[in-house]
Structure formats: C-alpha cells, structure tokens
Motif scaffolding. Structure first.
Motif, PDB file in Angstrom:
ATOM      1  N   ILE A 493       0.859  -1.181   0.000  1.00 41.36           N
ATOM      2  CA  ILE A 493       0.000   0.000   0.000  1.00 41.36           C
ATOM      3  C   ILE A 493       0.895   1.230   0.000  1.00 41.36           C
ATOM      4  CG2 ILE A 493      -1.949  -1.109   1.131  1.00 41.36           C
ATOM      5  CD1 ILE A 493      -1.028   0.181   3.759  1.00 41.36           C
ATOM      6  N   VAL A 494       0.397   2.305  -0.577  1.00 41.39           N
ATOM      7  CA  VAL A 494       1.158   3.550  -0.685  1.00 41.39           C
ATOM      8  C   VAL A 494       0.376   4.662  -0.007  1.00 41.39           C
ATOM      9  CG1 VAL A 494       2.300   5.162  -2.252  1.00 41.39           C
ATOM     10  CG2 VAL A 494       2.110   2.754  -2.883  1.00 41.39           C
ATOM     11  N   ARG A 495       1.044   5.415   0.842  1.00 43.12           N
ATOM     12  CA  ARG A 495       0.388   6.508   1.564  1.00 43.12           C
ATOM     13  C   ARG A 495       0.625   7.829   0.824  1.00 43.12           C
ATOM     14  NH1 ARG A 495      -1.563   4.455   6.065  1.00 43.12           N
ATOM     15  NH2 ARG A 495      -0.579   2.595   6.968  1.00 43.12           N
ATOM     16  N   PRO A 496      -0.191   8.857   1.092  1.00 37.68           N
ATOM     17  CA  PRO A 496      -0.056  10.130   0.367  1.00 37.68           C
ATOM     18  C   PRO A 496       1.324  10.763   0.507  1.00 37.68           C
ATOM     19  CG  PRO A 496      -2.159  10.056   1.532  1.00 37.68           C
ATOM     20  CD  PRO A 496      -1.401   8.855   1.965  1.00 37.68           C
ATOM     21  N   ARG A 536      -2.839  12.767 -11.061  1.00 41.38           N
ATOM     22  CA  ARG A 536      -4.184  12.407 -11.514  1.00 41.38           C
ATOM     23  C   ARG A 536      -4.681  11.156 -10.803  1.00 41.38           C
ATOM     24  NH1 ARG A 536      -7.417  14.028 -15.401  1.00 41.38           N
ATOM     25  NH2 ARG A 536      -5.802  15.425 -16.226  1.00 41.38           N
ATOM     26  N   ALA A 537      -3.789  10.191 -10.576  1.00 39.38           N
ATOM     27  CA  ALA A 537      -4.187   8.980  -9.856  1.00 39.38           C
ATOM     28  C   ALA A 537      -4.591   9.302  -8.421  1.00 39.38           C
ATOM     29  CB  ALA A 537      -3.049   7.965  -9.879  1.00 39.38           C
ATOM     30  N   TYR A 542      -7.491   7.068  -6.453  1.00 39.41           N
ATOM     31  CA  TYR A 542      -7.285   6.573  -5.085  1.00 39.41           C
ATOM     32  C   TYR A 542      -8.046   7.354  -4.020  1.00 39.41           C
ATOM     33  CZ  TYR A 542      -3.537   3.962  -7.319  1.00 39.41           C
ATOM     34  OH  TYR A 542      -2.820   3.130  -8.139  1.00 39.41           O
ATOM     35  N   GLY A 543      -8.681   8.448  -4.378  1.00 41.63           N
ATOM     36  CA  GLY A 543      -9.445   9.221  -3.395  1.00 41.63           C
ATOM     37  C   GLY A 543      -8.579   9.834  -2.314  1.00 41.63           C
ATOM     38  N   LEU A 544      -7.400  10.343  -2.671  1.00 43.34           N
ATOM     39  CA  LEU A 544      -6.461  10.904  -1.696  1.00 43.34           C
ATOM     40  C   LEU A 544      -6.486  12.428  -1.673  1.00 43.34           C
ATOM     41  CD1 LEU A 544      -3.385   8.538  -2.358  1.00 43.34           C
ATOM     42  CD2 LEU A 544      -5.142   8.347  -0.577  1.00 43.34           C
ATOM     43  N   ASN A 545      -7.502  13.038  -2.278  1.00 42.25           N
ATOM     44  CA  ASN A 545      -7.599  14.490  -2.307  1.00 42.25           C
ATOM     45  C   ASN A 545      -8.677  14.952  -1.328  1.00 42.25           C
ATOM     46  OD1 ASN A 545      -8.982  17.095  -3.816  1.00 42.25           O
ATOM     47  ND2 ASN A 545      -6.754  17.074  -3.977  1.00 42.25           N
ATOM     48  N   ILE A 551     -13.779   9.569  -3.195  1.00 43.01           N
ATOM     49  CA  ILE A 551     -14.501   9.226  -4.423  1.00 43.01           C
ATOM     50  C   ILE A 551     -13.478   8.801  -5.484  1.00 43.01           C
ATOM     51  CG2 ILE A 551     -14.462  11.578  -5.345  1.00 43.01           C
ATOM     52  CD1 ILE A 551     -17.294  11.036  -6.433  1.00 43.01           C
ATOM     53  N   THR A 552     -13.873   7.848  -6.306  1.00 41.85           N
ATOM     54  CA  THR A 552     -13.000   7.406  -7.391  1.00 41.85           C
ATOM     55  C   THR A 552     -13.797   7.342  -8.680  1.00 41.85           C
ATOM     56  OG1 THR A 552     -11.531   5.644  -8.169  1.00 41.85           O
ATOM     57  CG2 THR A 552     -13.453   4.961  -6.915  1.00 41.85           C
ATOM     58  N   TYR A 553     -13.124   7.618  -9.777  1.00 41.93           N
ATOM     59  CA  TYR A 553     -13.737   7.527 -11.104  1.00 41.93           C
ATOM     60  C   TYR A 553     -13.119   6.385 -11.911  1.00 41.93           C
ATOM     61  CZ  TYR A 553     -15.439  12.119  -9.785  1.00 41.93           C
ATOM     62  OH  TYR A 553     -16.044  13.152  -9.111  1.00 41.93           O
TER      63      TYR A 553
END
Length: 638
Positions: A493-496, A536-537, A542-545, A551-553
């Motif tokens: 897993i990758v964190r922000p 963009r990812a 990933y919903g990290l914003n 939310i994810t598209y």
C-alpha cells in the motif's frame, strides 16, 4: 541402445501425376505406330514404279495410307538418298522409307496381290485398327481432368498429410495435442516462485490423476481455472508445466486460433476441440490469450447481432457448462485482460478458480534468478540476493532477459564467466536502452543535463520516502540524455506522503535548472508526464484528495472506455484540473526550496558528474553525509 530410424521420403503427388500422364502419352504415341525412322512422302504412281522395278520389300497399309519398306540393295540407288537415313542420320535398313495416300483401297489391294504373285513383293499386310490409341486419345483429357479434380479435393480436405488449403477441414480444431507421444520438457521444477498458483495448478493435475480421492466424499472436479496476471509473469509457463507433469492428454491453442474470416468457423472449432478432448478424457484444454474470444458481449455497438466472435463465445460457454458436459475435461485459460472478459465466462461452474499470477517479490525473484542462471557460466562470487534487490518490478520474462543479456555482454567482453557488473549493465541496457557515447552534446547542454540529474539525486537524497539512489549518469542512453537510477521500495500500500515525496524528487530536475540557471528547458518532459499521472491517480483513482473526498472515477470492469461522456460534471472536471495542478506546483516549490538550501552541494555534485559522467551512492555520501532514514531490505526464507 537407440534405433536409428531412417527418415521417411516424401514423394510429391505432382511427380506421381506426371508419371501417369507420361505413360498415357507414350501409350498413345506408340499405339499409333511411332518409330525413329524418317519416311518421306511419295505418290501412288511413283510407288508403282518402285514396285515394278522390284525395289519394294514390304508394304503395310491402312484404309487411307500405306508405308513402303525398300530392299537393302535398293537403298544404294541415288533416287532414295533422302529416304535411306533415319531421324538420327544413320542408315535405316528396316524402314519404313516412304508413305503415301492410297485412294481406292480395293484397287490398291489387287495391285499388291498381283505384284506378290509375280515375286516383285516379298510381303504385304494391312495393319490392325488402332482402337486402343483412339480410345486413349479420346479419354485422356477426361482422365487428366478427373485426376486434377481428385488432387484438388485431397488438398482442400487435408488428405495425404498435406498442410495447405484445407478448406473442408477449416472447422476443425487447431489445438496441438501433448500426450505420451509428445514429451514436454518443462515441469514444475522449472517454475520458480508462484507458490500459490503452483499449488492450485498441481491440485488440478491431481484431480485428473486420482479423481476418486475427491469424488468419494462428494466433491466435484472443477470445470476450469483462469490464470490472470501481468505479461511475463509465467502464466503460459505454468500451463507448459501442467503438460509436462500431467499424464493425461493436453490440448494447447491460442484464443486467436478460433478466429477466421468465414462465418461459423469459430463455433465449429470449439465443438471439434471439446469433442476431441471428451474422446480422450480425462484431458486438459489450455486456451492462451482467451480475451481474443472471451471479450464481453454487446459492448461494441458498431457490430451487428450476428457477430462471429460472440457466436464463438456462446459455443464456448455451452461446451464448458451446458447439457451433456463431460466433467473429465478441465479448461485452463490465461489472460492479462480479465477486466474485459464476459461475466458469463467468469462465473462459477465455468472457470471455478481464478488464479492471480502477480509480479514476483524479492524472494521469488531470487528463486527465478537461480533457475535462469543454471545454464550460464557465472563467477563464484555472484550473489543472487543482490540481483533480486536490483530488479524491483521485474517479471519472470524480464529476469530471463536480464540473464541472457548479461551473458551476451560478458561474451562481448571476451570473459569466461558472467560477473556482477555484467548483470548491472544488462539491467541498465534493458531499462534505459543502449548507451550512445558518440552523441554530440555541447558543453552548455552537458552542464544543463548534469544540473538536472544532480537535482534529482539531491532531492531524493534529502526526502524520507523517496526511492534510494543507485547511480546517476549523463551518458545518453536510449531516448534520454541522462538518467538517475533508483531502487524503489516494494510496497503493498502507498500513503499520500510517500507519493508526494516521489513527485517532489521527480520535479527535482526542473527545479535544479530553475535554481541554477533561472531558466527551464524541454528536458523534463518524461518527468512531467510521470508526475502528472501520479497526481491524476491521487485525485481521480485513489481518493487521496481532501477537496474531492473519498470518491473514485476508476472503472475496473473496463466499460468506461466505451462511454463517450465522463462520469463527472464540468464543474468537477475544473476542480480535478485545479487540484492536479496544485499538487504538482506545491511539490515543485518544495523541490526548489530544498535545492536553494543545498545549492553549493548541488553544484559540487554536478561538477563531479561532468567530470566522471557516472556517479554512485558513495559520491553522494561524500558530499551530503549519510542519508537520513536509510532502510535496508532483508530476504527471509521459510
């Protein structure tokens, strides 16, 4: 002691047909009385002169023509000088020497009888009717046409072992059969890593070898298993290992083998494949790249309802789990596009098991290296653990390529064994491309490249979560003018904060140009592309914003690629663009600040890079000291 089997001699059918045609022609020609004499034409009156003077020995005639055979003493006369030689120019004593048209046959026969009675003629005879020659002349064209028709039919139906133009066998399966007659050398010993996948695959082999073990307690043998994973991870290799290990017939083919320009061929080949497998059951069918025929139905709006690929898929669905399905046939399939497969194909009862074949981790890469290093002459101090650490993200096919490339590099350098440096050069060659030391670079460009790469190295060295540096080079390689090599940490897993540090290190090159020259260049294109994808990812996948929220598209089913509209409004699109730009600019300013604080060390590092062209981790430790938050990777074996 093995027997030396003499190779079978293949006789071309054209040779056979040519011989038959030659025999017909010879029979026809000789049946009409052909010989090597050279008879000359004459007239009836001239013949009577020869006859009355006693020069004629024999006459052979038919209803319309007559052939004249002269006596030996008559051949010495000058008047017969043109008729006495055959077609080869030799003396023709046997004849015939002349021929002529008879006219009235009855009168001619009476004249011959009178000459015979007067002893002017030794013999005369009427030749038999050439009935066989006439019959052959009449039938020969029809015989040739019949032979040609039979030959074409045998070719089109695949007869006589011919391989071309098999029109009548076009609906037959193209699967290659591996059984006790076809020995496959690949076994599970040749498959390193992939313990989970191997365990499930081995269990499928056990199902077919000893089905009573599972059915005696009420279990059912699975219908199929789907191997899913990125390219080069060993899906097809696993199937080859099954063919080598299983003592049951193994049918292997590709998904594209069902595709043909004729309507109904794909479905016919599916039926024929399962018919063959049921006849030899228990058996295994392996379909490689099944997405060629298994793509979800009804998504391509441009095709009509009678789509050939959909018909093939429908037949495959019916054969795998329909009325009369034989449970002793197991289907293995491989694909790296599981997201586009039809849901009906993926359900339980058809592909009961989905085996994910992922990229190997560091421990599995070590095992894969050990397999591929067996045939290579390597130096004794070569450490496979070190090689595994230097190849993060490499698939099994990539590792095989590295081993082969290292052997080629060692041979190019006239070495007797492959050492550590050859493997490092092979990794550089595969990842970055071939070195171009003869590329013309001006001193100003060289310094700009050195500053750019030193910027990457400096920022990544100062950040906690950035990948550790291996080396930096300004030697052009592939399409890049310079490169910085890192050893990324393998994370599940990758964190922000980790993604932001990587983005900041990526922007370090352009930031260094801004700090030193107060100008920027086009050299950061690949960096901008990489950092834009990451941003963009973070925002859309990933919903990290924080502003957009959780939310994810992202659409894992792959259906979004067929939609003409985006799954968000124009207002949300502006927010996404603003947040992506804000992320990138923030990390760009952060990189500039870090480089401003370490400007002297940045210039010092660039000067060393210009001088040496290649610098390593030790050179950075000399300038910056030990890297904070240094991490070590250990390989644990159970």
């Amino acid at each position: 002691m093995s027997e030396n089997k003499s190779p079978k001699v293949k006789i071309s059918p054209w040779l056979i047909y040519g011989l038959i045609l030659g025999v017909f022609l010879l029979i026809n020609v000789f049946g009409n009385g052909f010989n090597f004499s050279n008879p000359k034409p004459t007239t009836l009156s001239k013949f009577y002169e020869f006859l009355d003077s006693g020069q004629v020995d024999k006459v052979v005639f038919s209803n319309t023509k007559a052939q004249v055979f002269l006596k030996k003493e008559a051949l010495g006369n000058k008047e017969h000088k043109d008729a006495k030689n055959d077609v080869m120019g030799n003396l023709n004593e046997k004849g015939p020497h002349y021929y002529f048209e008879i006219g009235d046959l009855k009168t001619f026969q009476e004249s011959l009888k009178a000459a015979y009675d007067k002893k002017l003629l030794n013999t005369y005879a009427k030749e038999p009717e050439g009935i066989w020659g006439d019959i052959l002349s009449l039938l020969l064209p029809f015989l040739l046409l019949a032979g040609l028709w039979i030959f074409m039919m045998r070719r089109m139906s695949g007869g006589s072992g011919s391989g071309g133009g098999q029109i009548f066998s076009i609906g037959k399966s193209k699967a290659k059969l591996f059984d006790e007659k076809n020995d496959v050398k690949v076994t599970f010993e040749n498959v390193a890593g992939l313990e989970g996948a191997k365990e499930e695959i081995q269990e499928i082999v056990e199902f077919l070898k000893n089905p009573e073990k599972y059915t005696s307690i009420g279990g059912k043998i699975p219908k199929g298993a789907l191997l899913v994973g990125p390219p080069g991870t060993g899906k097809t290799l696993l199937a080859k290992a099954v063919a080598g290990e299983a003592k049951v017939p193994f049918f292997s083919l590709s998904g594209s083998d069902f595709v043909e320009m004729f309507v109904g061929v794909g479905a016919s080949r599916v039926r024929d494949l399962f018919k063959q497998a049921k006849e030899k059951s228990p058996a295994i069918i392996f379909i490689d790249e099944i997405d060629a025929v298994g793509r979800a139905r009804g998504k391509n709006n441009m095709s009509g309802s009678n789509d050939e690929r959909e018909n093939t898929l429908n037949q495959l669905l019916t054969e795998m789990d329909g009325f009369g399905t034989n449970t002793n046939v197991i289907v293995l399939a491989a694909t790296n596009r599981a997201d586009v497969l039809d849901k009906a194909l993926m359900r339980a009862g058809r592909f009961d098991r989905q085996i994910y074949v992922d990229l190997p981790d560091i421990r599995e890469r070590k095992e894969i290296f050990e397999v591929h290093l067996k045939p290579i002459k390597k130096s004794e101090e070569l450490d496979t653990e070190f090689l595994a650490k230097q190849t993060p993200g490499f698939s099994g096919a990539d590792i095989a390529n590295v081993c082969n490339e290292a052997a080629l590099i060692a041979a190019r350098k006239d070495k007797k064994a492959v050492d550590k440096q050859d493997f490092l050069d092979a990794v550089d060659r595969i990842v970055g491309g071939l070195e171009k030391k003869n590329k013309i670079v001006t001193p100003e460009e060289k310094r700009a490249i050195a500053i750019h790469e030193a910027g990457h190295a400096t920022v990544s060295w100062m950040l906690e979560h950035a990948a550790p540096l291996v080396k930096v080079t300004i030697v052009p390689r592939g399409q890049s003018l310079g490169a910085a090599w890192y050893l990324p940490e393998e994370r599940l897993i990758v964190r922000p904060e980790q993604m932001l540090d990587e983005m900041c290190a990526t922007m370090g090159g352009r930031a260094a140009e801004k700090v030193i020259f107060n100008k920027i260049s086009t050299g950061a294109l690949s960096d901008l592309e990489k950092v834009t994808k990451q941003a963009r990812a973070m925002v859309t996948i990933y919903g990290l914003n924080d502003k957009l929220g959780n939310i994810t598209y992202y659409d894992s089913s792959g259906q979004s690629e067929y939609n003409f509209s985006k799954p968000y409004s124009e207002e949300t699109a502006r927010v996404i663009d603003d947040e992506i730009s804000l992320l990138i600019e923030t990390q760009y300013k952060r990189a500039i600040q870090l480089l401003e604080e370490n400007k002297d060390k940045l210039i010092q590092l660039a000067d060393i890079l210009i001088e040496k062209e290649v610098i390593f981790k030790d050179d950075l430790e000399t300038i910056f000291g030990n890297r904070p938050h240094e991490k070590t990777i250990e390989i644990t074996t159970e």
